[in-house]
Write a protein that holds these residues in place. Structure first.
Motif, PDB file in Angstrom:
ATOM      1  N   LEU A  11      15.611  22.741  22.719  1.00 53.16           N
ATOM      2  CA  LEU A  11      16.535  23.804  23.118  1.00 53.16           C
ATOM      3  C   LEU A  11      16.222  25.068  22.330  1.00 53.16           C
ATOM      4  O   LEU A  11      16.073  25.020  21.097  1.00 53.16           O
ATOM      5  CB  LEU A  11      17.974  23.360  22.850  1.00 53.16           C
ATOM      6  N   VAL A  12      16.129  26.184  23.027  1.00 54.45           N
ATOM      7  CA  VAL A  12      15.838  27.458  22.376  1.00 54.45           C
ATOM      8  C   VAL A  12      16.654  28.551  23.059  1.00 54.45           C
ATOM      9  O   VAL A  12      16.966  28.456  24.249  1.00 54.45           O
ATOM     10  CB  VAL A  12      14.325  27.763  22.423  1.00 54.45           C
ATOM     11  N   GLN A  13      17.001  29.575  22.315  1.00 58.77           N
ATOM     12  CA  GLN A  13      17.756  30.696  22.878  1.00 58.77           C
ATOM     13  C   GLN A  13      16.832  31.620  23.667  1.00 58.77           C
ATOM     14  O   GLN A  13      15.626  31.681  23.395  1.00 58.77           O
ATOM     15  CB  GLN A  13      18.440  31.478  21.763  1.00 58.77           C
ATOM     16  N   PRO A  14      17.378  32.336  24.625  1.00 61.73           N
ATOM     17  CA  PRO A  14      16.565  33.330  25.349  1.00 61.73           C
ATOM     18  C   PRO A  14      15.893  34.294  24.375  1.00 61.73           C
ATOM     19  O   PRO A  14      16.515  34.740  23.406  1.00 61.73           O
ATOM     20  CB  PRO A  14      17.589  34.045  26.228  1.00 61.73           C
ATOM     21  N   GLY A  16      13.437  33.389  22.523  1.00 64.39           N
ATOM     22  CA  GLY A  16      12.809  32.583  21.488  1.00 64.39           C
ATOM     23  C   GLY A  16      11.466  32.016  21.906  1.00 64.39           C
ATOM     24  O   GLY A  16      10.944  32.334  22.993  1.00 64.39           O
ATOM     25  N   PRO A  88      15.893  31.926  30.580  1.00 69.87           N
ATOM     26  CA  PRO A  88      16.594  30.753  31.140  1.00 69.87           C
ATOM     27  C   PRO A  88      15.844  30.131  32.316  1.00 69.87           C
ATOM     28  O   PRO A  88      15.877  28.893  32.488  1.00 69.87           O
ATOM     29  CB  PRO A  88      17.930  31.345  31.574  1.00 69.87           C
ATOM     30  N   THR A  91      13.512  27.092  31.902  1.00 68.24           N
ATOM     31  CA  THR A  91      14.051  25.752  31.690  1.00 68.24           C
ATOM     32  C   THR A  91      13.482  24.781  32.710  1.00 68.24           C
ATOM     33  O   THR A  91      13.554  25.014  33.914  1.00 68.24           O
ATOM     34  CB  THR A  91      15.585  25.779  31.805  1.00 68.24           C
ATOM     35  N   VAL A 130      16.196  26.620  27.872  1.00 71.67           N
ATOM     36  CA  VAL A 130      16.394  27.959  27.331  1.00 71.67           C
ATOM     37  C   VAL A 130      17.819  28.379  27.670  1.00 71.67           C
ATOM     38  O   VAL A 130      18.149  28.624  28.837  1.00 71.67           O
ATOM     39  CB  VAL A 130      15.384  28.960  27.909  1.00 71.67           C
ATOM     40  N   SER A 131      18.642  28.446  26.652  1.00 73.34           N
ATOM     41  CA  SER A 131      20.054  28.730  26.887  1.00 73.34           C
ATOM     42  C   SER A 131      20.685  29.259  25.607  1.00 73.34           C
ATOM     43  O   SER A 131      20.303  28.879  24.505  1.00 73.34           O
ATOM     44  CB  SER A 131      20.784  27.464  27.326  1.00 73.34           C
ATOM     45  N   SER A 132      21.677  30.132  25.793  1.00 73.71           N
ATOM     46  CA  SER A 132      22.436  30.625  24.640  1.00 73.71           C
ATOM     47  C   SER A 132      23.677  29.774  24.420  1.00 73.71           C
ATOM     48  O   SER A 132      24.437  30.033  23.476  1.00 73.71           O
ATOM     49  CB  SER A 132      22.813  32.093  24.848  1.00 73.71           C
TER      50      SER A 132
END
Length: 132
Positions: A11-14, A16, A88, A91, A130-132
């Protein structure tokens, strides 16, 4: 036993980055190009990138060009996919596959609707979210 194993997802933030690995066993990547694919929920599996067996040439789909980089470490018999500026829409479950045509000919020519079936080996897939 011919095998490809992906690792490095998560999992990573937009915005990243993540680096995926595709480790081969039972055969040498000196004689295979390696392609990356991805499949998002409810969508067909789509090509992402490909690296020649030499490691000196690469190909990218427009959706990832300029953000993703594929590379190869022959000593480790491993190919990598460095994913930067993730969005995102990136993903998906990511797969690597062994192309018996050393210069990514399957990836670039895509002969016929079932062209993906011509790859000699596939990894088990790894989730990238990819999500916050």
């Amino acid at each position: 036993q011919v095998q490809l194993v992906e690792s490095g997802g998560g999992l990573v933030q937009p915005g990243g980055s993540l680096k995926l690995s595709c480790a081969a066993s039972g055969f040498s990547l000196d004689y295979y190009a390696i392609a990356w694919f991805r499949q998002a929920p409810g969508k067909e599996r789509e090509p992402v990138s490909c690296i020649h067996s030499s490691g000196r040439s690469t190909h990218y789909e427009d959706s990832v060009k300029g953000r993703f980089i594929t590379s190869k470490d022959s000593a480790k018999n491993t190919v990598y996919l460095q994913m930067n500026s993730l969005r995102p829409e990136d993903t998906a479950v990511y797969y690597c596959a062994a192309d018996p045509m050393e210069q990514c000919q399957l990836f670039t020519t895509r002969p016929g609707s079932a062209w993906q079936a011509s790859y000699d080996a596939w990894g088990q897939g790894i989730q990238v979210t990819v999500s916050s």
